[in-house]
Design an enzyme around this catalytic site. Structure first.
Site, mmCIF file in Angstrom:
data_model
loop_
_atom_site.group_PDB
_atom_site.id
_atom_site.type_symbol
_atom_site.label_atom_id
_atom_site.label_comp_id
_atom_site.label_asym_id
_atom_site.label_seq_id
_atom_site.Cartn_x
_atom_site.Cartn_y
_atom_site.Cartn_z
ATOM 1 N N ASP A 91 31.097 16.696 40.742
ATOM 2 C CA ASP A 91 30.221 17.000 39.616
ATOM 3 C C ASP A 91 29.287 18.166 39.896
ATOM 4 O OD1 ASP A 91 31.171 14.923 37.970
ATOM 5 O OD2 ASP A 91 30.031 13.479 39.141
ATOM 6 N N GLU A 140 34.712 9.108 28.173
ATOM 7 C CA GLU A 140 34.579 8.872 29.614
ATOM 8 C C GLU A 140 33.127 8.502 29.864
ATOM 9 O OE1 GLU A 140 35.661 12.272 31.921
ATOM 10 O OE2 GLU A 140 37.579 12.506 30.901
#
Length: 265
Positions: free
Chosen positions: A61, A50
């Site tokens: 995140d 990724e």
């Protein structure tokens, strides 16, 4: 046409192996350095990579990835440059399945049709877009019907419970199971009901089930080994890269060890 991701999943299933997936931020330590890290991971046996497209307001995140994203933006990384990087690695023979992990605004701003065109030209195999819920995917999905377009990887979390069958109905590649509540990088603090949740996903999923968020070593997923088809490591991998000055050798050693241990659980 099967994507590289689907081909890899098929190969692993035939061998009875689990998938090892890493996440790293595009553009770090530099574009050239990033390219070397991609090659090192491919050689080390990483199954899927990724590649995080840095974004100013990454909602899913945690601090480690946010910080990496910020550093990469400071270096001038943007989507155009990442497409150029992808074209280079593909031209240099890299066949590793690569997914763009990104936020919807980045694609929207680029123009959805142009974005998908560039993905096709540069060999992007998949997309993970955490802030694009199922109900909002229609516009992007119409462009993803093109030959050679990347596949959209669906995310589910413990709160998706009743929606899981709907989310997975037309899903391709693999399903990304967020192992806990909150953001990435909260190590080992797995949701109490995680096994039941993963088992419920596994029951309805026609595609492999991957677990991510908070995994550092292969042993972290030992309790779930019967119900998952692979593991995704992000924040811990970024910390490891930073601690080793982004040395390709350190990345390769970690990846080959994790992959080996994952398949010995």
């Amino acid at each position: 046409m099967e994507s590289r991701i689907e081909q890899r999943m098929q190969q692993l299933q035939e061998k009875g192996e689990k998938a090892f997936i890493t996440y790293m931020t595009a553009g770090l330590p530099s574009m050239e350095g990033c390219k070397e890290l991609i090659k090192a991971q491919e050689q080390a046996g990483t199954d899927v990579l990724e590649l995080g497209i840095p974004f100013s307001d990454p909602v899913a995140d945690g601090p480690v990835i946010q910080d990496a994203s910020y550093k990469s933006i400071q270096l001038g990384t943007n989507l155009k440059k990442v497409f150029a990087l992808m074209k280079e690695v593909r031209a240099e023979g890299v066949e590793l399945p690569i997914i763009f992990m990104m936020y919807y605004n980045t694609a929207l701003y680029f123009g959805l049709e142009d974005f998908v065109e560039e993905c096709i030209k540069s060999g992007v195999d998949g997309l993970i877009i955490p802030d694009l819920p199922l109900e909002e995917q229609g516009e992007l999905q119409q462009f993803l019907q093109k030959e050679g377009a990347p596949i959209l990887i669906e995310l589910v979390s413990p709160v998706s419970a009743d929606r899981i069958p709907t989310i997975l109905e037309g899903a391709r590649g693999f399903v990304y199971c967020v192992s806990g509540m909150g953001v990435t990088g909260q190590s080992g603090n797995f949701h109490k009901q995680i096994l039941n949740y993963l088992a419920s996903v596994k029951k309805v999923s026609k595609i492999p089930v991957m677990m991510g968020f908070g995994i550092e070593e292969a042993k972290d997923v030992a309790p779930m080994k019967e119900v998952i088809d692979g593991a995704i490591v992000g924040s811990h991998f970024i910390k490891l890269l930073e601690a080793n000055d982004y040395a390709p050798k350190a990345a390769a050693e970690y990846c080959s060890r994790f992959k080996k241990e994952l398949n010995q659980l």
